[in-house]
Write an enzyme that holds these catalytic residues in place. Structure first.
Site, mmCIF file in Angstrom:
data_model
loop_
_atom_site.group_PDB
_atom_site.id
_atom_site.type_symbol
_atom_site.label_atom_id
_atom_site.label_comp_id
_atom_site.label_asym_id
_atom_site.label_seq_id
_atom_site.Cartn_x
_atom_site.Cartn_y
_atom_site.Cartn_z
ATOM 1 C CD GLN A 1 -6.229 36.085 2.687
ATOM 2 O OE1 GLN A 1 -5.733 37.037 3.260
ATOM 3 N NE2 GLN A 1 -6.815 35.082 3.335
ATOM 4 C CG ASP B 1 -6.134 28.205 5.761
ATOM 5 O OD1 ASP B 1 -5.380 28.905 6.468
ATOM 6 O OD2 ASP B 1 -6.879 28.682 4.885
ATOM 7 C CB SER C 1 -11.319 30.297 -0.946
ATOM 8 O OG SER C 1 -10.382 30.130 0.081
#
Length: 439
Positions: free
Chosen positions: A170, A320, A23
């Site tokens: 996001q 995740d 990220s």
């Protein structure tokens, strides 16, 4: 397709270092590309997803080069001065690159077409298309709001206040990036806090970002027409990559492993909390701050794990990492219950059904629900593993492949995986590190 079988492992010992945070790597390249001047990035993750971001920034006019020592040097094109790409922006497998880049371009007078691989082309983009359209950008997407998708940016764009319908760093980041080149103040309201790398790093690059709380909700405001300054970025190790080794060392008897330089941003470190809730022995060594991000070395020793009910409030901080947490649950004592995981159905694969099928194939007891899995663990006994030539179907999902590789370390017959190639998207030297730690 590289089929590989992962078998029961000797204890994992020594010290390893996982790749840079994915990220933060994406954002470092993009924000440096928007600054005027030269930025240097060390510790960048050199997986395929991040390289897609680098390639896209080059098409937009930034100079992006890797030096021999692994440092990346970016000469920015400047916010508001990006070039219209001559070809489609091929984002490979990277949903992060795609959604952030759409936000970045939405407030520029640029037309760009986004394409991706088969997996990315099935993932929803409407969640960013909707707020960016409110700001004045227009989109021509494939059916279902998927790639290929053409974006026509607008300058000046219209500042908006946007409440996130689902917790998504996001989507938040896409709106904030569009707000960078938009006159006035663009605001994002998030009912549940998500990873805050964008806010931290944009502040470092010189943007005016304000974070407040209103009625129990987090409000992020960005002042538009920002003047970004170059900076040097040190990327900490990715907690999502470290998670595979935290679980592996927890479930393989005799293990005593140090994973160095792991980012422990509180919006990302849910896996450490969840594993400790299950009884994992994880110690933070040498805690420090690097580039505005909290970092530590993590020492993890084998420990008997117990099933737990995982609080859905923790989901955004470890979304995740659930595939590998499911593996830990499969060999724990008792039952682990997870809920609030609808987001996992729209990742690189439907990670709930794909992991449920994979774990059942390896002998685990799993029940799938609409928003999570319930897993009855073996009580510390090895999983059976895959048999009779059966192979785990990863559906081109790197985290499924790595999670089931970890499951193979705690199995009798090993776990065969249909395709390990997707691992390169986020963790190119995963299998090498696994072999080194267990040799």
């Amino acid at each position: 397709m590289p089929i590989q079988t992962f078998t029961s492992s000797r204890a994992l010992t020594g010290r390893i270092r996982v790749p840079g945070d994915k990220s933060i790597s994406h954002r470092a390249l993009m924000f440096a590309g928007l600054a005027v001047g030269t930025s240097r990035i060390s510790g960048l993750l050199e997986g395929e997803d991040v390289l897609a971001s680098a390639a896209a920034m080059r098409q937009l006019g930034a100079q992006v080069e890797r030096e021999a020592d692994g440092t990346w040097v970016v000469n920015g094109a400047g916010l508001g001065s990006l070039l219209e790409p001559k070809q489609a922006l091929d984002m490979g497998n990277s949903g992060t690159s795609t959604r952030l880049m759409m936000g970045l371009l939405a407030s520029h007078s640029i037309t760009a077409t986004f394409t991706g691989d088969a997996s990315l082309s099935g993932r929803p983009m409407n969640r960013v298309i909707e707020p960016l359209s409110q700001m004045g950008a227009s989109f021509e997407a494939s059916s279902g709001g998927t790639l290929p998708c053409m974006l026509r940016g607008v300058s000046p764009a219209v500042p908006i206040t946007y409440r996130l319908p689902v917790a998504s760093a996001q989507v938040k980041s896409a709106v904030l990036l569009a707000g960078l080149n938009t006159p006035g103040i663009t605001r994002v309201i998030e009912p549940v806090a998500t990873r805050d790398h964008t806010e931290r790093m944009l502040t470092g690059f010189g943007a005016t970002v304000e974070v407040s709380e209103e009625s129990g909700e987090r409000v992020i405001s960005i002042h538009g027409e920002a003047d970004l300054k170059p900076m040097d970025v040190v990327v900490p190790g990715d907690p999502s990559s470290a998670a595979f080794f935290l679980v592996a060392a927890s479930i393989v008897p005799g293990s005593d492993l140090v994973v160095e330089n792991v980012g422990l941003n509180p919006t990302r470190a849910g896996i450490v909390h969840a594993l400790r809730q299950m009884g994992a022995d994880i110690e933070e060594l040498f805690p420090r701050e690097v580039g505005g991000e909290p970092v530590a070395d993590l020492r993890v020793r084998h420990a008997p794990l117990k099933g737990a009910e995982i609080d859905p409030a923790i989901v955004p901080s470890m979304v995740d990492e659930f595939p590998v947490l499911f593996v830990a649950a499969a060999v724990a004592e008792g039952t682990t219950v997870t809920t609030g995981l609808e987001e996992l159905r729209v990742k690189e694969s439907d990670r709930l059904s794909t992991m449920a099928d994979a774990l059942k194939l390896a002998g685990a007891h799993v029940a799938e629900h609409e928003d999570g899995l319930t897993i009855i663990g073996t009580g510390g006994e090895p999983l059976r593993g895959t048999q009779d030539g059966a192979k785990v179907v990863t559906k081109l999902d790197h985290r499924i492949a790595m999670a089931m590789a970890v499951a193979g370390l705690a199995s009798r017959d090993g776990v065969a995986i249909d395709d390990t190639a997707p691992i390169a998207t986020s963790f190119p030297d995963f299998t090498d590190l696994l072999e080194r730690a267990s040799s």
